[in-house]
Design a protein around this motif. Structure first.
Motif, PDB file in Angstrom:
ATOM      1  N   ASP A 145       0.854  -1.192   0.000  1.00 35.72           N
ATOM      2  CA  ASP A 145       0.000   0.000   0.000  1.00 35.72           C
ATOM      3  C   ASP A 145       0.890   1.242   0.000  1.00 35.72           C
ATOM      4  O   ASP A 145       1.712   1.408   0.910  1.00 35.72           O
TER       5      ASP A 145
ATOM      6  N   LEU B 205       0.083   4.247   0.621  1.00 33.42           N
ATOM      7  CA  LEU B 205      -0.393   5.306   1.519  1.00 33.42           C
ATOM      8  C   LEU B 205      -0.171   4.991   2.990  1.00 33.42           C
ATOM      9  O   LEU B 205      -0.252   5.894   3.823  1.00 33.42           O
TER      10      LEU B 205
ATOM     11  N   ARG C 226       5.775   3.594  -3.457  1.00 34.36           N
ATOM     12  CA  ARG C 226       5.217   4.918  -3.767  1.00 34.36           C
ATOM     13  C   ARG C 226       5.677   5.422  -5.139  1.00 34.36           C
ATOM     14  O   ARG C 226       4.908   6.044  -5.866  1.00 34.36           O
TER      15      ARG C 226
ATOM     16  N   HIS D  34       3.637   3.403  -7.801  1.00 35.28           N
ATOM     17  CA  HIS D  34       2.243   3.833  -7.892  1.00 35.28           C
ATOM     18  C   HIS D  34       2.137   5.293  -8.356  1.00 35.28           C
ATOM     19  O   HIS D  34       1.085   5.691  -8.870  1.00 35.28           O
ATOM     20  N   ALA D  35       3.180   6.079  -8.179  1.00 30.89           N
ATOM     21  CA  ALA D  35       3.160   7.461  -8.668  1.00 30.89           C
ATOM     22  C   ALA D  35       3.325   7.534 -10.177  1.00 30.89           C
ATOM     23  O   ALA D  35       2.984   8.561 -10.792  1.00 30.89           O
TER      24      ALA D  35
ATOM     25  N   LEU E 224      -0.047   8.317 -12.223  1.00 29.01           N
ATOM     26  CA  LEU E 224      -0.525   9.700 -12.237  1.00 29.01           C
ATOM     27  C   LEU E 224       0.418  10.601 -13.032  1.00 29.01           C
ATOM     28  O   LEU E 224      -0.037  11.447 -13.829  1.00 29.01           O
TER      29      LEU E 224
ATOM     30  N   THR F 152      -3.552  17.899 -10.715  1.00 29.00           N
ATOM     31  CA  THR F 152      -2.791  17.218 -11.767  1.00 29.00           C
ATOM     32  C   THR F 152      -3.362  17.495 -13.148  1.00 29.00           C
ATOM     33  O   THR F 152      -2.618  17.681 -14.119  1.00 29.00           O
TER      34      THR F 152
ATOM     35  N   SER G 121       4.721  19.865  -9.834  1.00 30.29           N
ATOM     36  CA  SER G 121       4.312  19.087  -8.671  1.00 30.29           C
ATOM     37  C   SER G 121       5.242  19.333  -7.497  1.00 30.29           C
ATOM     38  O   SER G 121       4.804  19.379  -6.338  1.00 30.29           O
TER      39      SER G 121
ATOM     40  N   ALA H 117      -0.703  16.858  -7.341  1.00 29.99           N
ATOM     41  CA  ALA H 117      -1.652  16.116  -6.515  1.00 29.99           C
ATOM     42  C   ALA H 117      -1.472  16.473  -5.047  1.00 29.99           C
ATOM     43  O   ALA H 117      -0.388  16.809  -4.576  1.00 29.99           O
TER      44      ALA H 117
ATOM     45  N   THR I 117      -1.275  11.504  -1.821  1.00 22.23           N
ATOM     46  CA  THR I 117      -1.261  10.863  -3.140  1.00 22.23           C
ATOM     47  C   THR I 117       0.141  10.944  -3.733  1.00 22.23           C
ATOM     48  O   THR I 117       0.708  12.037  -3.846  1.00 22.23           O
TER      49      THR I 117
ATOM     50  N   GLU J 104       3.165  11.250  -6.216  1.00 23.53           N
ATOM     51  CA  GLU J 104       3.510  11.795  -7.528  1.00 23.53           C
ATOM     52  C   GLU J 104       5.000  12.069  -7.503  1.00 23.53           C
ATOM     53  O   GLU J 104       5.549  12.444  -6.462  1.00 23.53           O
TER      54      GLU J 104
ATOM     55  N   SER K   5       6.112  15.473  -6.109  1.00 19.84           N
ATOM     56  CA  SER K   5       5.788  15.636  -4.687  1.00 19.84           C
ATOM     57  C   SER K   5       6.632  14.729  -3.806  1.00 19.84           C
ATOM     58  O   SER K   5       6.945  15.077  -2.659  1.00 19.84           O
TER      59      SER K   5
END
Length: 344
Positions: free
Chosen positions: A110, A112, A141, A144-145, A148, A209, A286, A292, A296, A298, A301
Motif C-alpha cells: 500500500d 499510503l 510509492r 504507484h506514482a 498519475l 494534476t 508538482s 496532486a 497521493t 507523484e 511531490s
C-alpha cells in the motif's frame, strides 16, 4: 616388283593412321583443363547454387547465401551491440509503462500506509528504495506514482501535438495573412520559456494534476506548430501534391491524404522529445505544490517531501530523481533514433 610396291603403299597409310587413333583416344581420356581464376561459372564459385538452374539458380543461391549471412548469430549480436543504448532505453520505457499500467504487479504494498517503526530505513533487500518518515516503502510509492505522472505527461503531449499540429497545418496550407498572423503568435509563445509559461497557466487554472497537464500542454503548442508548419511548406511544393491539385482533387483531401501523411515524421520525433520535457515540467510543477494533494504519490511531490530530510535520508530525493532522469534520457534516445530514421 609391282606387287611389292603396291603392298608398301597399302601398309603405309594404315601404320600412320594408328598413332592418330591413339592420340584421339588419349585426348578423350585426358581431363579437361581447369578454367582460369575468375572465368568459371557462378555456380562453380558460389556454393549452394545448382548449375542446371542457370540464372535463376544463381540468383536464388546468392539470395540464400546473403540471407544466411544476415541471420547468423554473429550478425545479430553485432547489431544488438551497436544498438545497445536504444535497447536499454526501450527497456526503461517499457518498465515505467508497466508501473503505470499494472503497479500491483511490480509493488504489491500500500503506497499510503506504512510502519512507523520502520521509518528512515536505508535501501536494502526488504525495501529497495528505503522508507520515508512515516515508514512507507518508497519503491512502492514511486511505482504507484508512475500512473498519475505518466497520465498527465501523455495528456500534455497529446494536447500540444493536436492543437499545435492543427495550427501549423492551417498556417502552412493557407499561407498569406493567415500564415503571417499565426506565425507571429507562435513566435511570441516561443519567446517565453516553457516552464515559465506552464507556471503562468497553472496559476490561472489552479492546482491539481489535470490543470498541470493542461498548462504544460499549452506550453508545448508552439513547438509542434512551428515544426508542422515547416513540414507542410516543404511537402506542399512537391510534384505529387501539385499533380493532385491539377487533377481536381479537393483541397481538404489533398491536405490530409498527401500533405499531412508525408509531414508527420519529424512531428512524431518531436513528440518523443517533448515527452521527456513534459515529464520534467510536470514533476517541477508538482514539486512546487501545484500537483496532486498529499498523501497521493507523484514523482515531483515525492522529491518535495524528501528535501526536508536530505541530510539524514538522501534516498528520499535521490532515487525518485534518478527514475525521472532515466526516463527522460531514454525518451531522448528513442527520439534521436526516430529522427535519424526519418532523415534517411
Amino acid at each position: 616388283m609391282t606387287d611389292a610396291l603396291a603392298l608398301f603403299k597399302a601398309d603405309g597409310p594404315a601404320k600412320s593412321a594408328a598413332p592418330e587413333r591413339d592420340s584421339a583416344a588419349a585426348g578423350l581420356a585426358a581431363p579437361a583443363a581447369a578454367p582460369a581464376p575468375g572465368t568459371g561459372s557462378v555456380s562453380d564459385r558460389v556454393p549452394g547454387i545448382d548449375p542446371v538452374d542457370g540464372d535463376a539458380g544463381t540468383a536464388a543461391g546468392a539470395g540464400r547465401a546473403r540471407a544466411g549471412a544476415r541471420l547468423s548469430p554473429g550478425s545479430w549480436f553485432g547489431a544488438l551491440r551497436g544498438n545497445l543504448g536504444l535497447v536499454l532505453a526501450a527497456a526503461v520505457v517499457l518498465l515505467v509503462l508497466g508501473w503505470a499500467l499494472v503497479p500491483g504487479l511490480f509493488a504489491g504494498g500500500d503506497p499510503l500506509t506504512g510502519v512507523p517503526a520502520q521509518k528512515f530505513q536505508a535501501p536494502g533487500a526488504e525495501h529497495w528504495f528505503g522508507t520515508d518518515n512515516l515508514g512507507r516503502d518508497l519503491y512502492t510509492r514511486v511505482v504507484h506514482a508512475a500512473a498519475l505522472s505518466l497520465t498527465a505527461t501523455v495528456f500534455a503531449v497529446l494536447l500540444g501535438l493536436v492543437v499545435g499540429g492543427l495550427i501549423g497545418l492551417v498556417a502552412g496550407a493557407a499561407g498569406g495573412i493567415v500564415d503571417t498572423v499565426l506565425s507571429r503568435i507562435i513566435d511570441v509563445l516561443l519567446s517565453i520559456p516553457e516552464l515559465l509559461l506552464s507556471l503562468a497557466a497553472v496559476t490561472v487554472l489552479g492546482a491539481g494534476t489535470r490543470n498541470v497537464a493542461i498548462a504544460v500542454g499549452i506550453a508545448l503548442v508552439a513547438r509542434f506548430a512551428r515544426v508542422m508548419r515547416a513540414e507542410v511548406l516543404r511537402v506542399r511544393r512537391a510534384p505529387y501534391v501539385e499533380a493532385a491539385f491539377a487533377s481536381g482533387v479537393r483541397w481538404h483531401t489533398v491536405l490530409f491524404r498527401h500533405v499531412l501523411r508525408n509531414a508527420y515524421g519529424p512531428v512524431a520525433a518531436l513528440a518523443a522529445i517533448e515527452f521527456g520535457v513534459a515529464v520534467l515540467a510536470i514533476a517541477a510543477l508538482s514539486f512546487l505544490g501545484y500537483g496532486a494533494v498529499p498523501p497521493t504519490p507523484e514523482w515531483g511531490s515525492l522529491i518535495a517531501e524528501g528535501r526536508n530530510f536530505l541530510a539524514t535520508a538522501w534516498w528520499l530525493t535521490t532515487l525518485p530523481g534518478l527514475v525521472i532522469i532515466a526516463l527522460v534520457l531514454s525518451t531522448q534516445r528513442i527520439a534521436r533514433a526516430i529522427s535519424r530514421d526519418n532523415s534517411r
